[in-house]
Design an enzyme around this catalytic site. Structure first.
Site, PDB file in Angstrom:
ATOM      1  N   ARG A 174      -0.356 -23.838 -63.834  1.00  0.00           N
ATOM      2  CA  ARG A 174      -0.638 -24.694 -64.744  1.00  0.00           C
ATOM      3  C   ARG A 174       0.586 -24.992 -65.640  1.00  0.00           C
ATOM      4  O   ARG A 174       0.986 -26.173 -66.128  1.00  0.00           O
ATOM      5  CB  ARG A 174      -1.768 -24.367 -65.338  1.00  0.00           C
ATOM      6  CG  ARG A 174      -3.046 -24.253 -64.608  1.00  0.00           C
ATOM      7  CD  ARG A 174      -4.260 -23.732 -65.290  1.00  0.00           C
ATOM      8  NE  ARG A 174      -5.509 -23.724 -64.674  1.00  0.00           N
ATOM      9  CZ  ARG A 174      -6.725 -23.596 -65.104  1.00  0.00           C
ATOM     10  NH1 ARG A 174      -6.745 -23.370 -66.518  1.00  0.00           N
ATOM     11  NH2 ARG A 174      -7.909 -23.445 -64.588  1.00  0.00           N
ATOM     12  N   ASP A 230     -13.810 -27.912 -79.214  1.00  0.00           N
ATOM     13  CA  ASP A 230     -13.338 -27.250 -78.173  1.00  0.00           C
ATOM     14  C   ASP A 230     -11.725 -27.140 -78.712  1.00  0.00           C
ATOM     15  O   ASP A 230     -11.289 -27.340 -79.717  1.00  0.00           O
ATOM     16  CB  ASP A 230     -13.137 -28.246 -77.063  1.00  0.00           C
ATOM     17  CG  ASP A 230     -12.713 -27.564 -75.577  1.00  0.00           C
ATOM     18  OD1 ASP A 230     -13.830 -27.146 -75.115  1.00  0.00           O
ATOM     19  OD2 ASP A 230     -11.848 -27.216 -75.385  1.00  0.00           O
TER      20      ASP A 230
END
Length: 283
Positions: free
Chosen positions: A44, A152
Site C-alpha cells: 500500500r 472516519d
C-alpha cells in the site's frame, strides 16, 4: 537521472522501518500492525513512494518522521486504513431500527428528532443506508425528523462519502423502491454510476476523526444512536475499551449502540447493556 517507475514497486520494507511505522501507527491510531501485515503495508505504501518520487522505504520513513513530512502522515493513513463497507451491510440492524428502536424513541419517548452517528463510516454507504431507512420511517410518521453524522480517519473515503457517487453495482443490494426514490442514475452510461439524491445528502454530514484522540472535541453530544461496526476488530481489547467509552460519552443515557457481527464487549468495562447480539443500550 530518471528513476525507472518499477523501482518503486521493488522497494522493500526492512525490519527496522516496519518496526518504526507499526509502532507509530499503533500508538497514534490504535491499528495493530503485526508482522503478518508487513507485505500489505509495503504494497500500500509503494503508492506513496511513487507519488513522492522516493525510491526506498528508509528515505520514506525518515521523511514521514521529519518536520517536513507531517502532512504525509494523513496520506499514509489514507492508504493504510481498511475501508470495507456496503449498503445495507448486516441488514438485521436496520430491520431492528425500524421494528424496535425508532418506534420506542418516537412513540414511547415522544422524540420527534433523533441524532445518529456512524463512527467509522468509510465511503458513506452506512450513513446513507441509515438515511434511507429513517426517511422511510419519517414518511409514515408525522413530525419525525433526523440528522446523521459520519466520521472516519481517511480523508480519501470521506471525500467519496461527501460526493456520494457510487458504481451501479455497489447498489445492487438496495431494494428497487428505494433505488427509485433515493438514487439518481448518471446520464453517462459508459461508466454507470448513481448518486444519492440531494435531499438525502442534506441529512448527512461528515468529519475526520481519529479514535485515538484523547477527547472528541468536535463531536456533538447526545446522540440517540451510535453505529460503530467492523472498526474495533483492528484494535486490541484495551484500545477497544478506551474507544467505546469515549464514543459512549456522546451517546445519551438509554441510547442505542451497534457493533459489527464479529465484535463484542465481553470482558471489557464499558457502560453498555446487551439487548441482543451486537446491539446494546447506554447505561
Amino acid at each position: 537521472m530518471e528513476v525507472n517507475p518499477i523501482s518503486y514497486y521493488e522497494a522493500k520494507l526492512s525490519d527496522a522501518d516496519f518496526a518504526r511505522l507499526s509502532k507509530f501507527i499503533y500508538g497514534q491510531y490504535g491499528i495493530k500492525m503485526p508482522d503478518a501485515k508487513r507485505i500489505m503495508l509495503q504494497s500500500r505504501l509503494q503508492k506513496r513512494l511513487r507519488a513522492l518520487q522516493i525510491v526506498d522505504f528508509s528515505d520514506y520513513v525518515d521523511y514521514v518522521f521529519s518536520p517536513a513530512g507531517s502532512a504525509e502522515i494523513v496520506h499514509m493513513m489514507d492508504v493504510v486504513s481498511t475501508n470495507k463497507t456496503d449498503f445495507f451491510r448486516e441488514n438485521q440492524h436496520f430491520e431492528f431500527l425500524l421494528s424496535d428502536v425508532l418506534p420506542e424513541l418516537h412513540d414511547v419517548n415522544r422524540q420527534n428528532f433523533i441524532k445518529v452517528w456512524s463512527a467509522g463510516c468509510s465511503s458513506g454507504e452506512e450513513p446513507y443506508t441509515m438515511a434511507m431507512v429513517l426517511s422511510e420511517y419519517a414518511a409514515t410518521t408525522h413530525g419525525f425528523d433526523f440528522q446523521i453524522m459520519g466520521s472516519d480517519l481517511s480523508t480519501i473515503v470521506l471525500d467519496k462519502a461527501i460526493t456520494a457517487i457510487y458504481p451501479e453495482d455497489r447498489v445492487d443490494v438496495v431494494p428497487m423502491d428505494l433505488k427509485k426514490k433515493y438514487l439518481l442514475r448518471s446520464k453517462d452510461r459508459s461508466t454507470p454510476t448513481v448518486r444519492i439524491v440531494p435531499e438525502l445528502r442534506r441529512k448527512v454530514s461528515f468529519m475526520r476523526l481519529n479514535f485515538m484522540d484523547d477527547v472528541y472535541n468536535n463531536v456533538p453530544n447526545n446522540f440517540d444512536i451510535v453505529f460503530c461496526r467492523n472498526v474495533l476488530i483492528y484494535f486490541d481489547r484495551e484500545t477497544q475499551e478506551r474507544v467505546i467509552n469515549k464514543l459512549c460519552r456522546h451517546l445519551k443515557s438509554g441510547g442505542f449502540f451497534f457493533l459489527g457481527h464479529s465484535e463484542s464487549v465481553a470482558g471489557i468495562n464499558v457502560p453498555l447493556k446487551q439487548l441482543k447480539p451486537t446491539v446494546f443500550r447506554r447505561i
